[in-house]
Design a protein around this motif. Sequence first.
Motif, PDB file in Angstrom:
ATOM      1  N   SER A  30      35.273  32.065  37.598  1.00 42.06           N
ATOM      2  CA  SER A  30      35.934  33.348  37.337  1.00 42.06           C
ATOM      3  C   SER A  30      35.405  34.429  38.282  1.00 42.06           C
ATOM      4  O   SER A  30      36.176  35.207  38.844  1.00 42.06           O
ATOM      5  N   GLN A  41      36.774  33.820  41.780  1.00 35.46           N
ATOM      6  CA  GLN A  41      38.164  34.293  41.923  1.00 35.46           C
ATOM      7  C   GLN A  41      38.212  35.816  42.027  1.00 35.46           C
ATOM      8  O   GLN A  41      38.937  36.359  42.859  1.00 35.46           O
ATOM      9  N   ASP A  42      37.430  36.489  41.209  1.00 35.21           N
ATOM     10  CA  ASP A  42      37.386  37.969  41.245  1.00 35.21           C
ATOM     11  C   ASP A  42      36.979  38.466  42.633  1.00 35.21           C
ATOM     12  O   ASP A  42      37.583  39.377  43.179  1.00 35.21           O
ATOM     13  N   GLU A  91      39.432  37.949  45.676  1.00 39.62           N
ATOM     14  CA  GLU A  91      40.690  38.722  45.666  1.00 39.62           C
ATOM     15  C   GLU A  91      40.735  39.747  46.793  1.00 39.62           C
ATOM     16  O   GLU A  91      41.700  39.858  47.515  1.00 39.62           O
ATOM     17  N   ARG A 136      39.759  41.213  30.723  1.00 44.07           N
ATOM     18  CA  ARG A 136      40.740  40.140  30.816  1.00 44.07           C
ATOM     19  C   ARG A 136      40.236  39.047  29.915  1.00 44.07           C
ATOM     20  O   ARG A 136      39.028  38.894  29.726  1.00 44.07           O
ATOM     21  N   ASN A 194      36.058  39.137  30.305  1.00 42.42           N
ATOM     22  CA  ASN A 194      35.403  39.616  31.528  1.00 42.42           C
ATOM     23  C   ASN A 194      35.963  40.978  31.898  1.00 42.42           C
ATOM     24  O   ASN A 194      37.172  41.179  31.822  1.00 42.42           O
ATOM     25  N   TRP A 200      35.214  44.702  34.562  1.00 45.89           N
ATOM     26  CA  TRP A 200      34.430  45.382  35.595  1.00 45.89           C
ATOM     27  C   TRP A 200      34.287  46.861  35.255  1.00 45.89           C
ATOM     28  O   TRP A 200      35.267  47.498  34.873  1.00 45.89           O
ATOM     29  N   ARG A 207      34.679  48.211  42.048  1.00 46.80           N
ATOM     30  CA  ARG A 207      34.069  47.356  41.035  1.00 46.80           C
ATOM     31  C   ARG A 207      32.549  47.314  41.258  1.00 46.80           C
ATOM     32  O   ARG A 207      32.095  46.975  42.343  1.00 46.80           O
ATOM     33  N   ARG A 246      29.857  43.772  36.415  1.00 46.09           N
ATOM     34  CA  ARG A 246      30.795  42.862  35.743  1.00 46.09           C
ATOM     35  C   ARG A 246      30.127  42.301  34.499  1.00 46.09           C
ATOM     36  O   ARG A 246      29.076  41.676  34.587  1.00 46.09           O
TER      37      ARG A 246
END
Lengths: 149, 108
Positions: free
Chosen positions: A121, A124-125, A128, B24, B30, B32, B39, B42
């Motif tokens: 996860s 992927q974040d 981006e 999300r 998760n 931010w 960001r 996290r």
Amino acid sequence: MAEPLSYFRQSEPGSTPKATLPLQQAPFEQSRIDYQVTSLLSSVTAMQSLLESIDEKVNKRLGVHFTKIHFLVTKRLRTPLEIILEPDDEGFTARAVELPIYGSGDYPEDAVTMLKREIESLYQDLMEDDDFTAEWLPIKAFLAEIVSE
Amino acid sequence: MRNADFDASDIKATCETKLGIRFRSNGEFNGWFLLDGKRHARITIPKGRKDIYKGTYASMARQLRLDIGQFDNLLACPLTGEEYEAIQRANIEGERARAEGKTSSAKP
């Protein structure tokens, strides 16, 4: 022990020091120094292994395990990632040494599975875009290096 | 450490209301925290878990770049969103100063 510098005398300032020991004593001094360096090195090695065994015993007593994972949930790792698995109240927590994420669960397997999902996860974040603060750049680079699509 | 005083939904609600974090829901929650629109921190909140274990609580504090006391204060109300932002700015300044110190000490 004699001061090593006392064996040398500078003939002129800035010139190379010259040994003033009699020729037959110099090899003896050298071998004595070699012996001392060798015995110091072996002491350091012995202390290192002693510390490692203490560390291992402490971790064992605390229930802390270091292990490596080779796969995530849907991706694989190019190089194994070291993780720490430790008891956490009535469950377990898994942490990646190099990453600011964790996994938790009632059983060790659950904690590791959550950690694997979290790594994917986060990967992927970060992939981006670059719209994050500078502290994440080395983490992004690290993940880009080890995670294989 | 006040992990026994808060459950996962309390932590999620505080992060949403005080820090403006939007979660999300993939495997876990998760989200931010945005600092100046970027960001910055996290956080992961385990889904389907009411009680928060000590290690999990400490990990969430670390993710928000807070120590345990600051995280306790964030959840227990005294620490406002603005104060959290101020802590983050101070952290960034501290890290920058340390990095610059390292760079200048490395120079001959």
